[in-house]
Motif scaffolding. Structure first.
Motif, PDB file in Angstrom:
ATOM      1  N   SER A  30     -51.764 -10.938  15.407  1.00  0.00           N
ATOM      2  CA  SER A  30     -51.584 -11.204  13.981  1.00  0.00           C
ATOM      3  C   SER A  30     -50.532 -10.260  13.430  1.00  0.00           C
ATOM      4  O   SER A  30     -50.278  -9.199  13.995  1.00  0.00           O
ATOM      5  N   ILE A  31     -49.944 -10.685  12.323  1.00  0.00           N
ATOM      6  CA  ILE A  31     -48.921  -9.880  11.651  1.00  0.00           C
ATOM      7  C   ILE A  31     -49.444  -9.484  10.281  1.00  0.00           C
ATOM      8  O   ILE A  31     -49.898 -10.335   9.509  1.00  0.00           O
ATOM      9  N   TYR A  32     -49.382  -8.190   9.984  1.00  0.00           N
ATOM     10  CA  TYR A  32     -49.876  -7.682   8.708  1.00  0.00           C
ATOM     11  C   TYR A  32     -48.792  -7.671   7.639  1.00  0.00           C
ATOM     12  O   TYR A  32     -49.029  -8.061   6.498  1.00  0.00           O
ATOM     13  N   ALA A  33     -47.627  -7.205   8.007  1.00  0.00           N
ATOM     14  CA  ALA A  33     -46.539  -7.117   7.035  1.00  0.00           C
ATOM     15  C   ALA A  33     -45.212  -7.094   7.766  1.00  0.00           C
ATOM     16  O   ALA A  33     -45.130  -6.641   8.910  1.00  0.00           O
ATOM     17  N   MET A  34     -44.180  -7.576   7.081  1.00  0.00           N
ATOM     18  CA  MET A  34     -42.828  -7.572   7.611  1.00  0.00           C
ATOM     19  C   MET A  34     -41.922  -6.985   6.536  1.00  0.00           C
ATOM     20  O   MET A  34     -42.148  -7.214   5.342  1.00  0.00           O
ATOM     21  N   ALA A  35     -40.937  -6.244   6.968  1.00  0.00           N
ATOM     22  CA  ALA A  35     -40.104  -5.539   5.993  1.00  0.00           C
ATOM     23  C   ALA A  35     -38.688  -5.379   6.508  1.00  0.00           C
ATOM     24  O   ALA A  35     -38.422  -5.476   7.705  1.00  0.00           O
ATOM     25  N   TRP A  36     -37.796  -5.119   5.558  1.00  0.00           N
ATOM     26  CA  TRP A  36     -36.416  -4.761   5.871  1.00  0.00           C
ATOM     27  C   TRP A  36     -36.132  -3.378   5.290  1.00  0.00           C
ATOM     28  O   TRP A  36     -36.487  -3.092   4.139  1.00  0.00           O
ATOM     29  N   TYR A  37     -35.484  -2.557   6.099  1.00  0.00           N
ATOM     30  CA  TYR A  37     -35.002  -1.248   5.693  1.00  0.00           C
ATOM     31  C   TYR A  37     -33.498  -1.211   5.913  1.00  0.00           C
ATOM     32  O   TYR A  37     -32.939  -2.054   6.611  1.00  0.00           O
ATOM     33  N   ARG A  38     -32.871  -0.216   5.342  1.00  0.00           N
ATOM     34  CA  ARG A  38     -31.449  -0.013   5.609  1.00  0.00           C
ATOM     35  C   ARG A  38     -31.121   1.480   5.590  1.00  0.00           C
ATOM     36  O   ARG A  38     -31.798   2.267   4.957  1.00  0.00           O
ATOM     37  N   ARG A  39     -30.075   1.798   6.343  1.00  0.00           N
ATOM     38  CA  ARG A  39     -29.579   3.169   6.366  1.00  0.00           C
ATOM     39  C   ARG A  39     -28.081   3.127   6.165  1.00  0.00           C
ATOM     40  O   ARG A  39     -27.352   2.616   7.029  1.00  0.00           O
ATOM     41  N   ALA A  40     -27.647   3.653   5.032  1.00  0.00           N
ATOM     42  CA  ALA A  40     -26.226   3.723   4.738  1.00  0.00           C
ATOM     43  C   ALA A  40     -25.656   4.999   5.332  1.00  0.00           C
ATOM     44  O   ALA A  40     -26.390   5.966   5.561  1.00  0.00           O
ATOM     45  N   PRO A  41     -24.353   5.032   5.571  1.00  0.00           N
ATOM     46  CA  PRO A  41     -23.736   6.237   6.147  1.00  0.00           C
ATOM     47  C   PRO A  41     -24.021   7.470   5.301  1.00  0.00           C
ATOM     48  O   PRO A  41     -23.823   7.459   4.081  1.00  0.00           O
ATOM     49  N   GLY A  42     -24.529   8.520   5.951  1.00  0.00           N
ATOM     50  CA  GLY A  42     -24.799   9.760   5.251  1.00  0.00           C
ATOM     51  C   GLY A  42     -26.032   9.771   4.384  1.00  0.00           C
ATOM     52  O   GLY A  42     -26.281  10.746   3.666  1.00  0.00           O
ATOM     53  N   LYS A  43     -26.827   8.706   4.449  1.00  0.00           N
ATOM     54  CA  LYS A  43     -28.026   8.614   3.615  1.00  0.00           C
ATOM     55  C   LYS A  43     -29.258   8.406   4.475  1.00  0.00           C
ATOM     56  O   LYS A  43     -29.177   8.032   5.636  1.00  0.00           O
ATOM     57  N   GLN A  44     -30.412   8.635   3.852  1.00  0.00           N
ATOM     58  CA  GLN A  44     -31.668   8.396   4.553  1.00  0.00           C
ATOM     59  C   GLN A  44     -31.991   6.903   4.542  1.00  0.00           C
ATOM     60  O   GLN A  44     -31.528   6.150   3.683  1.00  0.00           O
ATOM     61  N   ARG A  45     -32.814   6.513   5.489  1.00  0.00           N
ATOM     62  CA  ARG A  45     -33.277   5.134   5.538  1.00  0.00           C
ATOM     63  C   ARG A  45     -34.101   4.821   4.299  1.00  0.00           C
ATOM     64  O   ARG A  45     -34.897   5.645   3.851  1.00  0.00           O
ATOM     65  N   GLU A  46     -33.893   3.639   3.737  1.00  0.00           N
ATOM     66  CA  GLU A  46     -34.632   3.246   2.553  1.00  0.00           C
ATOM     67  C   GLU A  46     -35.226   1.851   2.735  1.00  0.00           C
ATOM     68  O   GLU A  46     -34.667   1.004   3.439  1.00  0.00           O
ATOM     69  N   LEU A  47     -36.353   1.656   2.069  1.00  0.00           N
ATOM     70  CA  LEU A  47     -37.018   0.366   2.109  1.00  0.00           C
ATOM     71  C   LEU A  47     -36.284  -0.609   1.189  1.00  0.00           C
ATOM     72  O   LEU A  47     -35.985  -0.283   0.042  1.00  0.00           O
ATOM     73  N   VAL A  48     -36.015  -1.795   1.703  1.00  0.00           N
ATOM     74  CA  VAL A  48     -35.312  -2.815   0.925  1.00  0.00           C
ATOM     75  C   VAL A  48     -36.280  -3.851   0.358  1.00  0.00           C
ATOM     76  O   VAL A  48     -36.245  -4.155  -0.829  1.00  0.00           O
ATOM     77  N   ALA A  49     -37.143  -4.390   1.228  1.00  0.00           N
ATOM     78  CA  ALA A  49     -38.059  -5.442   0.794  1.00  0.00           C
ATOM     79  C   ALA A  49     -39.207  -5.562   1.782  1.00  0.00           C
ATOM     80  O   ALA A  49     -39.037  -5.275   2.971  1.00  0.00           O
ATOM     81  N   THR A  50     -40.358  -5.987   1.271  1.00  0.00           N
ATOM     82  CA  THR A  50     -41.525  -6.194   2.125  1.00  0.00           C
ATOM     83  C   THR A  50     -42.203  -7.510   1.766  1.00  0.00           C
ATOM     84  O   THR A  50     -42.149  -7.960   0.614  1.00  0.00           O
ATOM     85  N   ILE A  51     -42.869  -8.101   2.768  1.00  0.00           N
ATOM     86  CA  ILE A  51     -43.693  -9.275   2.538  1.00  0.00           C
ATOM     87  C   ILE A  51     -44.944  -9.121   3.391  1.00  0.00           C
ATOM     88  O   ILE A  51     -44.848  -8.840   4.586  1.00  0.00           O
ATOM     89  N   THR A  52     -46.100  -9.254   2.773  1.00  0.00           N
ATOM     90  CA  THR A  52     -47.352  -9.058   3.486  1.00  0.00           C
ATOM     91  C   THR A  52     -47.886 -10.387   4.019  1.00  0.00           C
ATOM     92  O   THR A  52     -47.348 -11.456   3.723  1.00  0.00           O
ATOM     93  N   SER A  53     -48.974 -10.292   4.769  1.00  0.00           N
ATOM     94  CA  SER A  53     -49.576 -11.493   5.344  1.00  0.00           C
ATOM     95  C   SER A  53     -50.087 -12.444   4.265  1.00  0.00           C
ATOM     96  O   SER A  53     -50.168 -13.647   4.474  1.00  0.00           O
ATOM     97  N   SER A  54     -50.416 -11.898   3.098  1.00  0.00           N
ATOM     98  CA  SER A  54     -50.884 -12.735   1.986  1.00  0.00           C
ATOM     99  C   SER A  54     -49.736 -13.288   1.159  1.00  0.00           C
ATOM    100  O   SER A  54     -49.972 -14.054   0.211  1.00  0.00           O
ATOM    101  N   GLY A  55     -48.536 -12.885   1.485  1.00  0.00           N
ATOM    102  CA  GLY A  55     -47.366 -13.375   0.764  1.00  0.00           C
ATOM    103  C   GLY A  55     -46.909 -12.499  -0.371  1.00  0.00           C
ATOM    104  O   GLY A  55     -45.985 -12.865  -1.103  1.00  0.00           O
ATOM    105  N   SER A  56     -47.529 -11.338  -0.530  1.00  0.00           N
ATOM    106  CA  SER A  56     -47.106 -10.413  -1.574  1.00  0.00           C
ATOM    107  C   SER A  56     -45.745  -9.825  -1.216  1.00  0.00           C
ATOM    108  O   SER A  56     -45.520  -9.407  -0.084  1.00  0.00           O
ATOM    109  N   ILE A  57     -44.845  -9.793  -2.203  1.00  0.00           N
ATOM    110  CA  ILE A  57     -43.459  -9.373  -1.967  1.00  0.00           C
ATOM    111  C   ILE A  57     -43.089  -8.245  -2.922  1.00  0.00           C
ATOM    112  O   ILE A  57     -43.464  -8.253  -4.096  1.00  0.00           O
ATOM    113  N   ASN A  58     -42.342  -7.295  -2.383  1.00  0.00           N
ATOM    114  CA  ASN A  58     -41.806  -6.209  -3.202  1.00  0.00           C
ATOM    115  C   ASN A  58     -40.373  -5.930  -2.807  1.00  0.00           C
ATOM    116  O   ASN A  58     -39.993  -6.080  -1.631  1.00  0.00           O
ATOM    117  N   TYR A  59     -39.574  -5.523  -3.790  1.00  0.00           N
ATOM    118  CA  TYR A  59     -38.171  -5.208  -3.565  1.00  0.00           C
ATOM    119  C   TYR A  59     -37.837  -3.832  -4.110  1.00  0.00           C
ATOM    120  O   TYR A  59     -38.418  -3.379  -5.105  1.00  0.00           O
TER     121      TYR A  59
END
Length: 119
Positions: A30-59
């Motif tokens: 089973s899958i609980y959540a899926m997400a996208w992160y990004r890391r720009a040059p010289g910066k820390q990795r940051e969360l871009v967007a998430t979607i949970t198994s129930s369909g809840s989404i955050n940006y």
């Protein structure tokens, strides 16, 4: 064994669009959540967007109204539609999936895909 394979990055002009994909394969119960992160040059990795198994989404505030996360549960694929791209969106984008596999709940990362926004 679980694998995440990303695709869809590239070079695009400001204002353009790209669609990223990340397909999960292997022994996945089973899958609980899926997400996208990004890391720009010289910066820390940051969360871009998430979607949970129930369909809840955050940006992240920086992408609200421009990016859309979605998923195909049948193919265990998560997408990131990126519109109105800006130079500051340039980064390596990584997908992350929290899932249940042999050995219990684990988080997995994709290999990363480069997105470059430049004229």
């Amino acid at each position: 064994q679980v694998q995440l394979v990303e695709s869809g990055g590239g070079l695009v002009q400001p204002g353009g669009s790209l669609r990223l994909s990340c397909a999960a394969s292997g022994t996945i119960f089973s899958i609980y959540a899926m997400a996208w992160y990004r890391r720009a040059p010289g910066k820390q990795r940051e969360l871009v967007a998430t979607i949970t198994s129930s369909g809840s989404i955050n940006y992240a505030d920086a992408v609200k109204g421009r990016f859309t996360i979605s998923r195909d549960t049948a193919t265990k694929t998560v997408y990131l539609q990126m519109n109105s791209l800006k130079p500051e969106d340039t980064a390596v984008y990584y997908c992350n999936v929290d899932l249940l596999t042999i050995g219990g709940k684990q988080g997995f990362w994709g290999q990363g895909t480069q997105v470059t926004v430049s004229s």
